[in-house]
Motif scaffolding. Structure first.
Motif, PDB file in Angstrom:
ATOM      1  N   THR A 135      32.087  44.133  34.231  1.00 46.65           N
ATOM      2  CA  THR A 135      33.547  44.226  34.083  1.00 46.65           C
ATOM      3  C   THR A 135      34.133  42.855  33.748  1.00 46.65           C
ATOM      4  OG1 THR A 135      33.931  43.723  36.425  1.00 46.65           O
ATOM      5  CG2 THR A 135      33.644  46.064  35.813  1.00 46.65           C
ATOM      6  N   LYS A 136      35.365  42.854  33.245  1.00 48.55           N
ATOM      7  CA  LYS A 136      36.118  41.610  33.050  1.00 48.55           C
ATOM      8  C   LYS A 136      36.338  40.975  34.413  1.00 48.55           C
ATOM      9  CE  LYS A 136      39.053  38.430  31.669  1.00 48.55           C
ATOM     10  NZ  LYS A 136      38.594  37.231  30.904  1.00 48.55           N
ATOM     11  N   SER A 137      36.243  39.630  34.485  1.00 49.30           N
ATOM     12  CA  SER A 137      36.483  38.955  35.764  1.00 49.30           C
ATOM     13  C   SER A 137      37.823  39.394  36.336  1.00 49.30           C
ATOM     14  CB  SER A 137      36.487  37.435  35.565  1.00 49.30           C
ATOM     15  OG  SER A 137      35.214  36.974  35.181  1.00 49.30           O
ATOM     16  N   ILE A 153      36.820  30.871  19.587  1.00 47.55           N
ATOM     17  CA  ILE A 153      37.555  29.982  20.484  1.00 47.55           C
ATOM     18  C   ILE A 153      38.527  30.860  21.259  1.00 47.55           C
ATOM     19  CG2 ILE A 153      39.246  29.399  18.659  1.00 47.55           C
ATOM     20  CD1 ILE A 153      39.456  26.594  20.056  1.00 47.55           C
ATOM     21  N   ASN A 154      38.617  30.664  22.599  1.00 47.10           N
ATOM     22  CA  ASN A 154      39.529  31.502  23.379  1.00 47.10           C
ATOM     23  C   ASN A 154      40.149  30.725  24.515  1.00 47.10           C
ATOM     24  OD1 ASN A 154      38.957  32.684  26.311  1.00 47.10           O
ATOM     25  ND2 ASN A 154      36.997  32.155  25.407  1.00 47.10           N
ATOM     26  N   SER A 155      41.408  31.111  24.778  1.00 45.21           N
ATOM     27  CA  SER A 155      42.058  30.647  25.988  1.00 45.21           C
ATOM     28  C   SER A 155      42.852  31.837  26.536  1.00 45.21           C
ATOM     29  CB  SER A 155      42.968  29.454  25.675  1.00 45.21           C
ATOM     30  OG  SER A 155      43.464  28.920  26.887  1.00 45.21           O
ATOM     31  N   MET A 156      42.091  32.870  26.952  1.00 44.70           N
ATOM     32  CA  MET A 156      42.701  34.127  27.357  1.00 44.70           C
ATOM     33  C   MET A 156      43.614  33.965  28.575  1.00 44.70           C
ATOM     34  SD  MET A 156      41.346  36.229  25.172  1.00 44.70           S
ATOM     35  CE  MET A 156      41.481  37.892  25.807  1.00 44.70           C
ATOM     36  N   GLY A 157      43.146  33.119  29.522  1.00 46.06           N
ATOM     37  CA  GLY A 157      43.940  32.910  30.734  1.00 46.06           C
ATOM     38  C   GLY A 157      43.717  33.981  31.793  1.00 46.06           C
ATOM     39  N   LEU A 158      42.551  34.551  31.776  1.00 42.20           N
ATOM     40  CA  LEU A 158      42.106  35.506  32.800  1.00 42.20           C
ATOM     41  C   LEU A 158      42.985  36.766  32.874  1.00 42.20           C
ATOM     42  CD1 LEU A 158      39.851  35.863  34.794  1.00 42.20           C
ATOM     43  CD2 LEU A 158      41.007  34.348  36.389  1.00 42.20           C
ATOM     44  N   PRO A 159      43.313  37.362  31.711  1.00 43.02           N
ATOM     45  CA  PRO A 159      44.027  38.639  31.752  1.00 43.02           C
ATOM     46  C   PRO A 159      43.083  39.697  32.310  1.00 43.02           C
ATOM     47  CG  PRO A 159      43.253  38.261  29.529  1.00 43.02           C
ATOM     48  CD  PRO A 159      42.916  37.026  30.323  1.00 43.02           C
ATOM     49  N   LEU A 208      30.178  36.115  40.606  1.00 39.50           N
ATOM     50  CA  LEU A 208      31.297  35.243  40.958  1.00 39.50           C
ATOM     51  C   LEU A 208      31.466  34.229  39.848  1.00 39.50           C
ATOM     52  CD1 LEU A 208      33.442  34.137  42.900  1.00 39.50           C
ATOM     53  CD2 LEU A 208      31.609  32.883  44.081  1.00 39.50           C
ATOM     54  N   ASN A 209      32.602  34.310  39.149  1.00 38.77           N
ATOM     55  CA  ASN A 209      32.859  33.435  38.009  1.00 38.77           C
ATOM     56  C   ASN A 209      33.424  32.116  38.505  1.00 38.77           C
ATOM     57  OD1 ASN A 209      33.633  32.174  35.695  1.00 38.77           O
ATOM     58  ND2 ASN A 209      34.831  33.883  34.880  1.00 38.77           N
ATOM     59  N   LEU A 210      32.612  31.080  38.475  1.00 34.73           N
ATOM     60  CA  LEU A 210      33.041  29.754  38.947  1.00 34.73           C
ATOM     61  C   LEU A 210      33.443  28.868  37.784  1.00 34.73           C
ATOM     62  CD1 LEU A 210      30.287  29.046  41.648  1.00 34.73           C
ATOM     63  CD2 LEU A 210      32.632  29.870  42.007  1.00 34.73           C
ATOM     64  N   SER A 211      33.651  29.492  36.601  1.00 37.92           N
ATOM     65  CA  SER A 211      33.738  28.653  35.404  1.00 37.92           C
ATOM     66  C   SER A 211      34.800  29.114  34.421  1.00 37.92           C
ATOM     67  CB  SER A 211      32.385  28.693  34.703  1.00 37.92           C
ATOM     68  OG  SER A 211      31.954  30.044  34.586  1.00 37.92           O
ATOM     69  N   CYS A 212      35.919  29.659  34.925  1.00 43.10           N
ATOM     70  CA  CYS A 212      36.947  30.048  33.975  1.00 43.10           C
ATOM     71  C   CYS A 212      37.655  28.782  33.490  1.00 43.10           C
ATOM     72  CB  CYS A 212      37.970  30.985  34.604  1.00 43.10           C
ATOM     73  SG  CYS A 212      39.354  31.249  33.470  1.00 43.10           S
ATOM     74  N   PRO A 213      37.599  28.484  32.183  1.00 40.50           N
ATOM     75  CA  PRO A 213      38.114  27.224  31.668  1.00 40.50           C
ATOM     76  C   PRO A 213      39.556  27.277  31.189  1.00 40.50           C
ATOM     77  CG  PRO A 213      36.891  28.344  29.953  1.00 40.50           C
ATOM     78  CD  PRO A 213      36.934  29.269  31.136  1.00 40.50           C
ATOM     79  N   ASN A 214      40.230  28.396  31.371  1.00 38.55           N
ATOM     80  CA  ASN A 214      41.481  28.532  30.608  1.00 38.55           C
ATOM     81  C   ASN A 214      42.708  28.850  31.425  1.00 38.55           C
ATOM     82  OD1 ASN A 214      40.032  28.101  28.180  1.00 38.55           O
ATOM     83  ND2 ASN A 214      39.290  30.199  28.365  1.00 38.55           N
ATOM     84  N   VAL A 215      42.647  28.592  32.758  1.00 37.08           N
ATOM     85  CA  VAL A 215      43.869  28.770  33.545  1.00 37.08           C
ATOM     86  C   VAL A 215      44.513  27.393  33.662  1.00 37.08           C
ATOM     87  CG1 VAL A 215      44.857  29.504  35.716  1.00 37.08           C
ATOM     88  CG2 VAL A 215      42.879  30.717  34.777  1.00 37.08           C
ATOM     89  N   ILE A 275      25.326  30.293  30.030  1.00 35.56           N
ATOM     90  CA  ILE A 275      26.518  29.535  30.356  1.00 35.56           C
ATOM     91  C   ILE A 275      27.787  30.327  30.014  1.00 35.56           C
ATOM     92  CG2 ILE A 275      25.451  27.274  30.057  1.00 35.56           C
ATOM     93  CD1 ILE A 275      26.681  27.194  27.216  1.00 35.56           C
ATOM     94  N   ASN A 276      28.877  29.870  30.578  1.00 36.06           N
ATOM     95  CA  ASN A 276      30.189  30.313  30.130  1.00 36.06           C
ATOM     96  C   ASN A 276      30.523  29.550  28.853  1.00 36.06           C
ATOM     97  OD1 ASN A 276      32.911  31.340  30.163  1.00 36.06           O
ATOM     98  ND2 ASN A 276      32.789  31.454  32.384  1.00 36.06           N
ATOM     99  N   SER A 277      31.669  29.823  28.250  1.00 37.30           N
ATOM    100  CA  SER A 277      32.044  29.123  27.016  1.00 37.30           C
ATOM    101  C   SER A 277      32.070  27.608  27.266  1.00 37.30           C
ATOM    102  CB  SER A 277      33.424  29.594  26.558  1.00 37.30           C
ATOM    103  OG  SER A 277      34.344  29.500  27.619  1.00 37.30           O
ATOM    104  N   VAL A 278      31.854  26.859  26.211  1.00 39.32           N
ATOM    105  CA  VAL A 278      31.917  25.393  26.284  1.00 39.32           C
ATOM    106  C   VAL A 278      33.392  25.018  26.254  1.00 39.32           C
ATOM    107  CG1 VAL A 278      31.367  23.247  25.059  1.00 39.32           C
ATOM    108  CG2 VAL A 278      29.672  25.090  25.209  1.00 39.32           C
TER     109      VAL A 278
HETATM  110  O1  LIG Z   1      40.292  32.780  29.517  1.00 46.81           O
HETATM  111  C1  LIG Z   1      39.552  33.647  30.068  1.00 46.81           C
HETATM  112  O2  LIG Z   1      39.943  34.729  30.567  1.00 46.81           O
HETATM  113  C2  LIG Z   1      38.106  33.275  30.139  1.00 46.81           C
HETATM  114  N1  LIG Z   1      37.559  32.787  29.004  1.00 46.81           N
HETATM  115  C3  LIG Z   1      36.264  32.319  28.966  1.00 46.81           C
HETATM  116  O3  LIG Z   1      35.757  31.874  27.923  1.00 46.81           O
HETATM  117  N2  LIG Z   1      35.525  32.374  30.109  1.00 46.81           N
HETATM  118  C4  LIG Z   1      36.014  32.843  31.271  1.00 46.81           C
HETATM  119  O4  LIG Z   1      35.285  32.849  32.294  1.00 46.81           O
HETATM  120  C5  LIG Z   1      37.364  33.323  31.291  1.00 46.81           C
HETATM  121 CL1  LIG Z   1      38.001  33.973  32.781  1.00 46.81          CL
END
Ligand SMILES: O=C(O)c1[nH]c(=O)[nH]c(=O)c1Cl
Length: 313
Positions: free
Chosen positions: A43-45, A67-73, A127-134, A193-196
């Motif tokens: 599932t999505k985090s 490239i993404n900066s979703m912001g954990l939607p 457990l996502n310890l690496s969300c880069p976009n909040v 890995i998660n995204s760079v």
């Molecule tokens: O911006 C996001 O939602 C996001 N985007 C990513 O590339 N990795 C993540 O873990 C998350 Cl949580």
């Protein structure tokens, strides 16, 4: 040959799954993953309540990746937990989907994992310890003391299978320090890995960035990141005790890319950017390509070569 793998005491018909965040935001997305030829899906985090995330455009496909900066939607943990519990009831003989959680801090991570611990969920949790976009929130996994404190608290109560999603590291001292922390805990796996984090992609014609949040800075995925992903898979495979498995994520576009991750020591493989590009048909394609490689090389199963990357002697 067979692509069957054993992971956390369960059998999967193949090692391929989606990377959390791709094709897993809604129940329709998740159903399309369930119908696909993936061996598993996640599932999505999730956070405690639903989140709109950052303003769009926030995910852009570019020639060599994304490239993404979703912001954990996300729809909130109850939405995803209801989905996976419903699937557990309707398909008791199947492996349940993986649940991904990403709290905004240690307290929310504890809260989210308590909800899962107290539920009927019998699957695997990431457990996502690496969300880069909040914006304003540093990645947990780049704060070693916070990571240690979080895992110490989590394993006071969490008894179900748990993995952690990590960002890339680039320094042997960091591989060593993070591995020595992770080896203290009964983790089922580490996902590398998660995204760079915080790359920048430029549209030259417009002389502009391409995503709206964070002045265009965002996590990089796709072909760009395969060497870094492979290095992180290998670094943790060679440092972690052998009951902590590795999920390899990053730059998987072909059966060969999948083979490379397995050679580095990965057990399961997650696909993000290329799944976003190609749709769920990718799983059929990569399974076919990977099987062809096993046939060409005379391997009967992934066990025959997993982790057996040669150094130059
Ligand atoms: O911006 C996001 O939602 C996001 N985007 C990513 O590339 N990795 C993540 O873990 C998350 Cl949580």
């Amino acid at each position: 040959p067979s692509l069957e793998v054993e992971f956390c005491g369960r059998l999967y018909e193949n090692p391929l799954m989606n990377a959390s965040g791709v094709c897993c935001m809604t129940t329709d997305d998740l159903d399309s993953m369930a119908r696909s030829r993936s061996g598993a899906f996640i599932t999505k985090s999730a956070t405690s309540t639903d989140r709109a995330g950052n303003p769009e455009p926030r995910y852009v496909t570019v020639p060599l990746g994304s490239i993404n900066s979703m912001g954990l939607p996300n729809k909130g943990i109850e939405y995803y937990l209801n989905y996976v519990l419903d699937r557990q009831k309707r398909f008791p003989s199947e492996n349940p989907p993986f649940m991904s959680v990403a709290g905004m801090g240690i307290d929310e991570n504890i809260k989210l994992l308590n909800i899962i611990q107290d539920s009927e969920f019998s699957g695997i949790t990431e457990l996502n310890l690496s969300c880069p976009n909040v914006p304003g929130k540093p990645q947990v996994a780049y704060d070693f003391e916070l990571t240690d404190r979080t895992l110490k608290s989590v394993f006071q109560f969490f008894t179900k299978p748990l993995g952690v999603k990590l960002p890339p590291f680039f320094d042997f001292a960091h591989f060593d320090d993070m591995a020595s922390i992770l080896n203290k805990y009964p983790l089922a796996y580490v996902n590398c890995i998660n995204s760079v984090g915080n790359g920048l992609y430029i549209d030259v014609e417009k002389e502009s960035v391409v995503i709206k949040p964070k002045d265009g800075f965002g996590g990089i995925g796709g072909e760009y990141i395969k060497p870094t992903a492979l290095a992180n898979v290998r670094a943790f495979y060679t440092r972690l005790n052998e009951n902590i498995k590795i999920i390899g994520t990053g730059g998987i576009r072909t059966g060969q890319d999948a083979f490379e991750h397995l050679l580095c020591g990965a057990t399961m493989l997650q696909i993000g950017t290329e799944l976003q590009n190609e749709g769920t048909g990718i799983f059929e394609r990569i399974n076919t390509e990977l099987l062809q490689i096993l046939e060409q090389k005379g391997y009967q199963s992934i066990e025959d070569f997993r982790g057996k990357l040669h150094s130059i002697t």
